[in-house]
Design an enzyme around this catalytic site. Structure first.
Site, PDB file in Angstrom:
ATOM      1  CB  THR A 339      22.758  23.067  85.806  1.00 36.85           C
ATOM      2  OG1 THR A 339      22.648  23.162  84.420  1.00 36.85           O
ATOM      3  CG2 THR A 339      21.699  23.177  86.288  1.00 36.85           C
ATOM      4  CD  GLN A 369      21.186  24.451  81.699  1.00 35.28           C
ATOM      5  OE1 GLN A 369      21.295  25.650  80.947  1.00 35.28           O
ATOM      6  NE2 GLN A 369      21.882  23.795  80.270  1.00 35.28           N
ATOM      7  CD  GLN A 391      17.314  24.188  80.113  1.00 36.49           C
ATOM      8  OE1 GLN A 391      17.307  24.553  78.981  1.00 36.49           O
ATOM      9  NE2 GLN A 391      18.299  23.474  79.476  1.00 36.49           N
ATOM     10  CG  ASP A 392      18.257  21.725  83.674  1.00 38.17           C
ATOM     11  OD1 ASP A 392      17.968  20.417  82.647  1.00 38.17           O
ATOM     12  OD2 ASP A 392      19.339  21.664  83.585  1.00 38.17           O
ATOM     13  CG  ASP A 413      17.074  17.897  79.897  1.00 38.97           C
ATOM     14  OD1 ASP A 413      16.655  16.788  78.829  1.00 38.97           O
ATOM     15  OD2 ASP A 413      18.247  18.977  78.703  1.00 38.97           O
ATOM     16  NE  ARG A 481      17.932  16.547  76.186  1.00 42.73           N
ATOM     17  CZ  ARG A 481      18.321  17.576  75.462  1.00 42.73           C
ATOM     18  NH1 ARG A 481      19.194  17.392  74.082  1.00 42.73           N
ATOM     19  NH2 ARG A 481      18.893  18.698  76.266  1.00 42.73           N
ATOM     20  CD1 TRP A 483      23.294  14.857  80.083  1.00 42.68           C
ATOM     21  CD2 TRP A 483      22.944  15.383  82.251  1.00 42.68           C
ATOM     22  NE1 TRP A 483      24.247  16.370  81.151  1.00 42.68           N
ATOM     23  CE2 TRP A 483      23.087  16.142  82.762  1.00 42.68           C
ATOM     24  CE3 TRP A 483      22.488  14.378  83.775  1.00 42.68           C
ATOM     25  CZ2 TRP A 483      23.817  16.644  83.253  1.00 42.68           C
ATOM     26  CZ3 TRP A 483      22.806  14.960  85.339  1.00 42.68           C
ATOM     27  CH2 TRP A 483      23.722  16.580  84.923  1.00 42.68           C
TER      28      TRP A 483
END
Length: 575
Positions: A339, A369, A391-392, A413, A481, A483
């Site tokens: 990531t 990610q 994502q990310d 996220d 949320r 992490w």
């Protein structure tokens, strides 16, 4: 001790069994070596002192030093570790007379432990031949993060030496807490790189003892620093109140003057500028510059991965327009990177600015990610920028950051990390994810309650992209949320569309962090802003006090009055 490389060279197997056996044996041997070294590092001075107590009373702690160390360590989460490593230092009696002395010693001890971890990672890279490409990348990510930790601890030590002079108490406190918070984050970032496959976790096991040890040492230094600066500020404010002065305004710097933006170099795909790639322009920029170096990036699509390293300070990317100046890439975890390393653009050098640019990762929702922009630069700001991925999307890794009038779009996220960051007047849009996925606007990663980090979204607009809006009922979207255990996110004075589920927030894994997280909402509007059906977690709360909300403004949360004025970007310091 037998050389690990020699042991591995003497074993002959083939195929997958060979790799697994080699890695298993290497992990076992290196883990033992690591643990022994760390334990020896922590206990050697203490054992030496114990053995020589009868020989020389001068080696024992004086009652005064003992009391100071005990008092300072009592504010930490790991007081026994704190006391044992500090009291075991040679000549500690002559080094400790104040609370500040204890913190300085703690930072020195932590630096030695970090240097030891650097050696462990280097040795692992050199000696282990069965590593996957992602494991190799993750180890290099660790070296980068450990190297930055050494810089941050050095900076903390220098700041501490002239505390409380040369800066205001508020600036000193914020700077110290920021660099030590970042040092903590680096340890977690290193370990997070080994979480994608079972083999990754075996390598993680080798490093975990040392990284966690440093994390705990940094946590202790942060707790003691916060305790000291909080008391000093409280005492100062009490004195100012007694004489009727507005102390905070007296101690803040005035907003700086905006500078005229003039390009130092020009990047153009067609060869009409000084460079054809952004990376080449960054490489040509001066190191450790105190003066802003402006890289004008002409309209075009730049397909490259760009890194602004820690020595490249005071750089500005100036695009022609956010829709026509695009830096794009497609690195992602599914195809074998980490990531951390997937970022199309990674910013580390402090005082970085960007304006009128799109940062993009096109890997898509099925590649998991895949970061468009990673920011670890202190005092970094982004204006009129688009940050687009799935994502990310945006990795707000660490340090103090500011985003104004930007578009951030993604799925899972898509704003995550452990910086102290404020978003103002931004459009934050969930987009169509992969089948079965849920959208999470944020995943904040604070691991220690003393870290001055968190995600603040103020006066923004949270909604859905055109591809998601017609089918939003099939893809639940949440504000965030947790992490990490002390995840902190504040949404305030923001328009929230009905793309957000009435419950608002989502758990990470069962009850993890639901009591320790800090999720707040304040004066939001729009069809998704109602709080009557929000989660009933202990860590969630609707703010009703202006004074409480004020702590999350740009002026308070990221010390904006001391640096945002020099960016030339618009900003608001208050509610």
């Amino acid at each position: 001790m037998t050389n690990i490389k020699q042991v591995l060279a003497g074993i002959k197997y083939s195929g997958k069994n060979k790799k697994k056996l080699l890695l298993s044996l290497f992990v076992t041997l290196l883990l033992v070596t690591t643990v022994v070294a760390i334990v020896a590092g922590v206990n050697s001075h203490k054992n030496s002192n114990n053995n020589n107590n009868n020989a020389s009373s001068s080696l024992s702690l004086s009652h005064h030093s003992h009391t100071i160390i005990k008092s300072a360590c009592s504010s930490t989460f790991y007081p026994e570790l704190c006391f044992s490593v500090i009291s075991s230092e040679p000549g500690v009696t002559h080094k400790v007379s104040t609370h500040k002395d204890v913190i300085e010693l703690s930072l020195n001890i932590t630096t030695r432990a970090v240097e030891h971890n650097f050696f462990i990672v280097e040795n692992l890279i050199k000696t282990q031949k069965g590593l996957t490409e992602r494991e190799k990348t993750a180890l290099h990510d660790c070296l980068e993060n450990i190297d930055e930790t050494l810089d941050e601890l050095k900076q903390a030590h220098e700041d501490l030496q002239f505390y409380p002079n040369k800066k205001t108490l508020y600036q000193h406190a914020d700077d110290l807490k920021t660099v030590i918070s970042s040092a903590i984050t680096n340890q977690i970032t290193c370990l997070d790189g080994f979480s994608h496959e079972d083999d990754d976790k075996k390598v993680r096991k080798v490093l975990e003892e040392g990284q966690v040890h440093v994390e705990h040492l940094c946590s202790n230094a942060l707790a003691m620093t916060k305790n000291m600066t909080d008391k000093d500020i409280a005492n100062y404010e009490q004195k100012m109140m007694a004489v009727g002065k507005n102390n905070r305004k007296l101690m803040e710097e005035e907003d700086g003057e905006a500078e005229t933006v003039k390009a130092d170099v020009v990047v153009a795909e067609d060869g009409s500028g000084d460079f054809k790639t952004v990376s080449a322009a960054v490489a040509a920029a001066p190191e450790k510059s105190k003066k802003r170096f402006v890289i004008r990036i002409k309209a075009g699509v730049y397909r490259e991965n760009v890194e602004v390293g820690k020595k490249k300070t005071n750089i500005m990317f100036l695009g022609d327009s956010r829709t026509n100046t695009i830096i794009t890439g497609s690195r992602n975890v599914i195809d074998g990177t980490t990531t951390f390393h997937s970022a199309t653009v990674a910013i580390v050098g402090e005082q970085f600015l960007a304006r009128d640019i799109t940062f993009q990762n096109t890997a898509g929702p099925s590649k998991h990610q895949a970061v468009a922009l990673r920011v670890g630069a202190d005092f970094s700001a982004f204006y009129n920028c688009d940050i687009l991925a799935y994502q990310d999307t945006l990795y707000v890794h660490k340090n103090r950051q500011f985003f104004i009038n930007c578009l951030i779009a993604g799925t899972v996220d898509f704003i995550f990390g452990n910086s102290a960051v404020v978003f103002q007047d931004c459009d934050i849009h969930a987009r169509l994810p992969d089948s079965g996925q849920k959208n999470m606007v944020t995943a904040q990663g604070r691991v220690d309650p003393n870290q001055n980090t968190g995600i603040v979204i103020q006066k923004c607009r949270i909604g859905a992209t055109q591809d998601l809006d017609p089918v939003k009922k099939n893809f639940p979207t949440y504000l965030g949320r947790p992490w990490k255990e002390y995840s902190r996110t504040v949404i305030m004075q923001t328009i929230i569309s009905d793309v957000i589920e009435p419950v608002g927030w989502h758990e990470w894994n069962g009850n993890f962090a639901l009591d320790t997280l800090v999720y707040r909402e304040y004066q939001n509007t729009g069809p998704g802003a109602g709080t009557s059906k929000r989660v009933a977690w202990k860590g969630f709360k609707v703010i009703t006090s202006d004074a409480e909300a004020q702590a999350f403004t740009t002026g308070s949360f990221i010390a904006g009055s001391s640096w945002l004025g020099s960016t030339g970007f618009p900003f608001s310091l208050e509610l």
